[in-house]
Design a protein around this motif. Structure first.
Motif, PDB file in Angstrom:
ATOM      1  N   THR A 253       0.495  49.079  -1.712  1.00  0.00           N
ATOM      2  CA  THR A 253       1.929  49.292  -1.584  1.00  0.00           C
ATOM      3  C   THR A 253       2.571  49.322  -2.968  1.00  0.00           C
ATOM      4  O   THR A 253       1.991  48.841  -3.951  1.00  0.00           O
ATOM      5  CB  THR A 253       2.605  48.187  -0.756  1.00  0.00           C
ATOM      6  OG1 THR A 253       2.358  46.915  -1.376  1.00  0.00           O
ATOM      7  CG2 THR A 253       2.079  48.150   0.670  1.00  0.00           C
ATOM      8  N   ARG A 254       3.769  49.884  -3.003  1.00  0.00           N
ATOM      9  CA  ARG A 254       4.521  49.929  -4.256  1.00  0.00           C
ATOM     10  C   ARG A 254       6.004  49.909  -3.913  1.00  0.00           C
ATOM     11  O   ARG A 254       6.409  50.466  -2.897  1.00  0.00           O
ATOM     12  CB  ARG A 254       4.169  51.201  -5.038  1.00  0.00           C
ATOM     13  CG  ARG A 254       4.810  51.284  -6.406  1.00  0.00           C
ATOM     14  CD  ARG A 254       4.368  52.541  -7.155  1.00  0.00           C
ATOM     15  NE  ARG A 254       5.077  52.687  -8.423  1.00  0.00           N
ATOM     16  CZ  ARG A 254       4.969  53.751  -9.213  1.00  0.00           C
ATOM     17  NH1 ARG A 254       4.177  54.760  -8.879  1.00  0.00           N
ATOM     18  NH2 ARG A 254       5.650  53.807 -10.339  1.00  0.00           N
ATOM     19  N   TYR A 255       6.793  49.256  -4.795  1.00  0.00           N
ATOM     20  CA  TYR A 255       8.214  49.076  -4.519  1.00  0.00           C
ATOM     21  C   TYR A 255       9.076  49.486  -5.710  1.00  0.00           C
ATOM     22  O   TYR A 255       8.680  49.320  -6.865  1.00  0.00           O
ATOM     23  CB  TYR A 255       8.509  47.608  -4.195  1.00  0.00           C
ATOM     24  CG  TYR A 255       7.800  47.130  -2.959  1.00  0.00           C
ATOM     25  CD1 TYR A 255       6.536  46.554  -3.036  1.00  0.00           C
ATOM     26  CD2 TYR A 255       8.394  47.265  -1.706  1.00  0.00           C
ATOM     27  CE1 TYR A 255       5.870  46.126  -1.897  1.00  0.00           C
ATOM     28  CE2 TYR A 255       7.741  46.839  -0.559  1.00  0.00           C
ATOM     29  CZ  TYR A 255       6.481  46.279  -0.667  1.00  0.00           C
ATOM     30  OH  TYR A 255       5.826  45.863   0.465  1.00  0.00           O
ATOM     31  N   ALA A 256      10.263  49.950  -5.400  1.00  0.00           N
ATOM     32  CA  ALA A 256      11.251  50.166  -6.444  1.00  0.00           C
ATOM     33  C   ALA A 256      11.677  48.803  -6.990  1.00  0.00           C
ATOM     34  O   ALA A 256      11.694  47.800  -6.258  1.00  0.00           O
ATOM     35  CB  ALA A 256      12.465  50.898  -5.880  1.00  0.00           C
ATOM     36  N   ASP A 257      11.999  48.750  -8.267  1.00  0.00           N
ATOM     37  CA  ASP A 257      12.382  47.484  -8.886  1.00  0.00           C
ATOM     38  C   ASP A 257      13.581  46.853  -8.180  1.00  0.00           C
ATOM     39  O   ASP A 257      13.683  45.623  -8.106  1.00  0.00           O
ATOM     40  CB  ASP A 257      12.714  47.710 -10.363  1.00  0.00           C
ATOM     41  CG  ASP A 257      11.479  47.992 -11.202  1.00  0.00           C
ATOM     42  OD1 ASP A 257      11.627  48.511 -12.329  1.00  0.00           O
ATOM     43  OD2 ASP A 257      10.354  47.709 -10.731  1.00  0.00           O
ATOM     44  N   SER A 258      14.461  47.680  -7.667  1.00  0.00           N
ATOM     45  CA  SER A 258      15.687  47.171  -7.055  1.00  0.00           C
ATOM     46  C   SER A 258      15.448  46.400  -5.762  1.00  0.00           C
ATOM     47  O   SER A 258      16.305  45.636  -5.322  1.00  0.00           O
ATOM     48  CB  SER A 258      16.653  48.325  -6.783  1.00  0.00           C
ATOM     49  OG  SER A 258      16.044  49.294  -5.935  1.00  0.00           O
ATOM     50  N   VAL A 259      14.283  46.585  -5.148  1.00  0.00           N
ATOM     51  CA  VAL A 259      14.006  45.914  -3.874  1.00  0.00           C
ATOM     52  C   VAL A 259      12.789  45.001  -3.951  1.00  0.00           C
ATOM     53  O   VAL A 259      12.483  44.301  -2.973  1.00  0.00           O
ATOM     54  CB  VAL A 259      13.821  46.928  -2.730  1.00  0.00           C
ATOM     55  CG1 VAL A 259      15.009  47.867  -2.639  1.00  0.00           C
ATOM     56  CG2 VAL A 259      12.518  47.711  -2.886  1.00  0.00           C
ATOM     57  N   LYS A 260      12.113  45.009  -5.063  1.00  0.00           N
ATOM     58  CA  LYS A 260      10.889  44.212  -5.199  1.00  0.00           C
ATOM     59  C   LYS A 260      11.187  42.746  -4.951  1.00  0.00           C
ATOM     60  O   LYS A 260      12.140  42.186  -5.486  1.00  0.00           O
ATOM     61  CB  LYS A 260      10.307  44.424  -6.595  1.00  0.00           C
ATOM     62  CG  LYS A 260       8.851  44.063  -6.745  1.00  0.00           C
ATOM     63  CD  LYS A 260       8.335  44.481  -8.114  1.00  0.00           C
ATOM     64  CE  LYS A 260       8.349  45.976  -8.311  1.00  0.00           C
ATOM     65  NZ  LYS A 260       7.799  46.398  -9.625  1.00  0.00           N
ATOM     66  N   GLY A 261      10.381  42.128  -4.100  1.00  0.00           N
ATOM     67  CA  GLY A 261      10.574  40.724  -3.759  1.00  0.00           C
ATOM     68  C   GLY A 261      11.505  40.512  -2.583  1.00  0.00           C
ATOM     69  O   GLY A 261      11.584  39.404  -2.047  1.00  0.00           O
TER      70      GLY A 261
END
Length: 124
Positions: A58-66
Motif C-alpha cells: 500500500t501507499r498513501y499521500a502524505d496528507s492522509v498517512k497515519g
C-alpha cells in the motif's frame, strides 16, 4: 472491463471515522491494482491511497498517512478506505479507480477505470 461503485460518503463531523467501500464487477477483481482519489471543489483530482493486487503493498499521500487505511477483500470484490480523524480539509468527492497491472499506481493517469464518486463533507 470493470465497473466500480463507491458508497459510504456523507456528512461527517471533524474527528469522525467513516469507511468508504468500492464494489467492483466485471472482470476478475484480483487482476486489478486499486486506488482511492479525491477532488475538492475547484481543485484537481489527487491520489489518496493505492493498493496492489494482493493487498500486500500500500501507499498513501502524505496528507492522509497515519489517518487513512486502504484495504481490499478479493473474495468480496471490494476495496475499502477507512478514514480516521477526519479534518474539514478532507472534504471532497472520493473516487475509486482500477488499474490492470501488477504494481500499485500513484498517478491518476495510470488508472483505467473509475467509479462515479461519493461525496464526503467534514463539518468543523
Amino acid at each position: 472491463q470493470v465497473q466500480l461503485v463507491e458508497s459510504g460518503g456523507g456528512l461527517v463531523q471533524a474527528g469522525g471515522s467513516p469507511r468508504l467501500s468500492c464494489a467492483a464487477s466485471g472482470r476478475t477483481f484480483s487482476s486489478y491494482a486499486m486506488g482511492w482519489f479525491r477532488q475538492a471543489s475547484g481543485k484537481g483530482r489527487e491520489v489518496v491511497a493505492a493498493i496492489n493486487r494482493s493487498g500486500g503493498s500500500t501507499r498513501y499521500a502524505d496528507s492522509v498517512k497515519g489517518r487513512f487505511t486502504i484495504s481490499r477483500d478479493n473474495a468480496k470484490n471490494t476495496v475499502y478506505l477507512q478514514m480516521n480523524s477526519l479534518k474539514p480539509e478532507d472534504t471532497a468527492v472520493y473516487y475509486c479507480a482500477a488499474r490492470f497491472d501488477v504494481g500499485l499506481g500513484f498517478d491518476r493517469y495510470e488508472y483505467d477505470y473509475w467509479g462515479q464518486g461519493t461525496k464526503v463533507t467534514v463539518s468543523s
